[in-house]
Motif scaffolding. Structure first.
Motif, short mmCIF file in Angstrom:
data_model
loop_
_atom_site.label_atom_id
_atom_site.label_comp_id
_atom_site.label_asym_id
_atom_site.label_seq_id
_atom_site.Cartn_x
_atom_site.Cartn_y
_atom_site.Cartn_z
N LYS A 272 5.50 8.95 1.83
CA LYS A 272 4.65 8.15 1.05
C LYS A 272 3.27 7.75 1.31
O LYS A 272 2.54 7.78 0.47
N VAL A 273 2.89 7.96 2.56
CA VAL A 273 1.60 7.76 3.07
C VAL A 273 0.79 9.18 2.81
O VAL A 273 -0.44 9.26 2.55
N GLY A 274 1.78 10.13 3.02
CA GLY A 274 0.99 11.52 2.89
C GLY A 274 0.52 12.13 3.94
O GLY A 274 -0.36 13.33 3.80
N LEU B 114 -3.65 1.19 8.21
CA LEU B 114 -2.06 0.73 7.46
C LEU B 114 -1.23 0.53 8.91
O LEU B 114 -1.23 1.52 9.51
N TRP C 270 -1.52 4.36 10.49
CA TRP C 270 -2.54 5.10 9.96
C TRP C 270 -3.82 4.63 10.00
O TRP C 270 -4.22 3.60 9.52
N LEU D 245 -7.11 4.91 8.22
CA LEU D 245 -7.62 5.41 7.05
C LEU D 245 -9.09 5.22 6.92
O LEU D 245 -9.46 4.37 7.69
N PRO E 110 0.84 -1.30 -0.18
CA PRO E 110 -0.05 -0.12 -0.02
C PRO E 110 0.73 1.25 0.00
O PRO E 110 1.99 1.12 0.36
N CYS E 111 0.29 2.32 -0.65
CA CYS E 111 0.93 3.50 -0.39
C CYS E 111 2.38 3.81 -1.29
O CYS E 111 3.18 4.59 -0.97
N ASN E 112 2.52 2.74 -2.20
CA ASN E 112 3.66 2.60 -3.01
C ASN E 112 4.97 2.32 -1.75
O ASN E 112 6.28 2.50 -2.25
N LEU E 113 4.91 1.73 -0.93
CA LEU E 113 5.85 1.44 0.12
C LEU E 113 6.63 0.39 -0.45
O LEU E 113 6.31 -0.53 -1.23
#
Length: 342
Positions: free
Chosen positions: A285-287, A311, A304, A306, A270-273
């Protein structure tokens, strides 16, 4: 081995990767460790490492079973040679005296963090930095720890990382067909639901269902670096109210190579990790800032919450890399941690 007065940390690092019976390793143990030898009990399935610690000179040797380190057939574990994979050089700590000879890489226990980073940058480039600093060298990894009171160098840890498991046929293409969003869309489904069984069948879920029934866990670590955790439906907001006690999918966890002895998850995170990310990469990356962060000496966890899922990332505070990433059903984090404050 040279006389003790001429021992250097760089000399000792040349022993990494050699087996315990190597003449130079035995000479070092005789000279610096009073001849102490590592012992691994072949009858103890979990005993693949032993340390020889010499507190009075701030030195620790770590030996591991070669089959374990090299990701050979697990049946060989406990029956192959022990190899030197870890060396700790300690400063003045509650249990050690400082290593009395020159440290590796020209380091000194009087160096502050910036000085250590500057010296290692000449050899290994930039470091991953958090509680400790970590570098990857061609033959082994290095971690520097610092005193909390002075920020001066406290210890140096040099170690050979574990080899990854050899990839399985079609492993990457299969894992890429299972993005995190797919698992998130399955949260709340009963463990025996036909849709769940059909969608996850290519990953070996049907064969793992016995573990779900007994342990509420589908263990797919050795094949895909994946764990699926189940919870009573009543604990999940999207659980089926008709079956409040029936286990329903609550968590999907993706593991880095050799975390919990896993094969690395080869699919999307997730989140391009990425498993190579350091702690400092996560927020960007998570923003957004995390809702939870818990750090211990050797590892940490950050979460996080969401809208569609939580996450959760577990990372190493020794190697400064991600160990595992979980997507968790909304609200389930608070169910799991409801008693943490008591």
């Amino acid at each position: 081995m040279t006389p003790a007065s001429a021992v250097t940390g760089d000399d000792l690092l040349r022993l990494l990767g050699r087996d315990v019976d190597d003449a130079a390793v035995q000479a070092s143990l005789d000279q610096l460790a009073r001849g102490m030898q590592p012992e691994v009990d072949a009858n103890d399935d979990g005993a693949f490492v032993d340390w020889v610690t010499v507190n009075e000179i701030g030195l620790e040797y770590g030996f591991q079973d070669e089959a374990f380190v090299r990701a050979w057939d697990p049946e060989r574990r406990g029956h192959t040679r022990l190899i030197l994979t870890q060396l700790y050089f300690y400063g003045d700590t509650p249990r050690t005296r400082p290593f009395p000879w020159p440290l590796p890489f020209g380091l000194d226990f009087r160096d502050d963090r910036l000085a250590v980073q500057r010296k290692l940058a000449q050899i290994a480039g930039p470091c991953k930095t958090y509680i400790r600093d970590a570098w990857k060298l061609p033959d082994f990894d290095v971690t520097a720890a610092y005193r909390a009171d002075t920020n001066l160098l406290e210890s140096i840890y040099c170690h050979i990382p574990h080899d990854p498991w050899l990839p399985l046929r079609d492993e990457v293409s299969l894992a890429q067909a299972f993005p995190p969003s797919l698992f998130i869309g399955l949260f709340g489904l009963r463990w025996s639901d036909e849709r769940l069984r059909t969608i996850l069948a290519p990953l070996g879920y049907v064969e793992a269902m016995a573990g779900v029934r007994s342990e509420h866990m589908a263990d797919l670590l050795s094949t895909h670096g994946l764990e699926l955790a189940f919870a009573p439906s009543r604990e999940l907001t999207m659980g089926d109210p008709r079956y409040p006690r029936s286990p329903a999918l609550a968590v999907a966890t993706f593991h880095a190579s050799r975390d919990m002895d896993a094969r690395a998850w080869a699919g999307e995170l997730p989140c391009n990790l990425s498993f190579s990310d350091a702690q400092s990469d996560l927020v960007a990356k998570v923003g957004e800032a995390p809702d939870e962060r818990i750090d211990s000496d050797r590892s940490g966890i950050v979460a996080w919450h969401l809208a569609a899922y939580s996450l959760v990332v577990v990372y190493s505070n020794v190697e400064n890399r991600i160990l595992r990433v979980s997507v968790m059903a909304p609200g389930y984090w608070h169910v799991v941690h409801a008693d943490d404050g008591e």
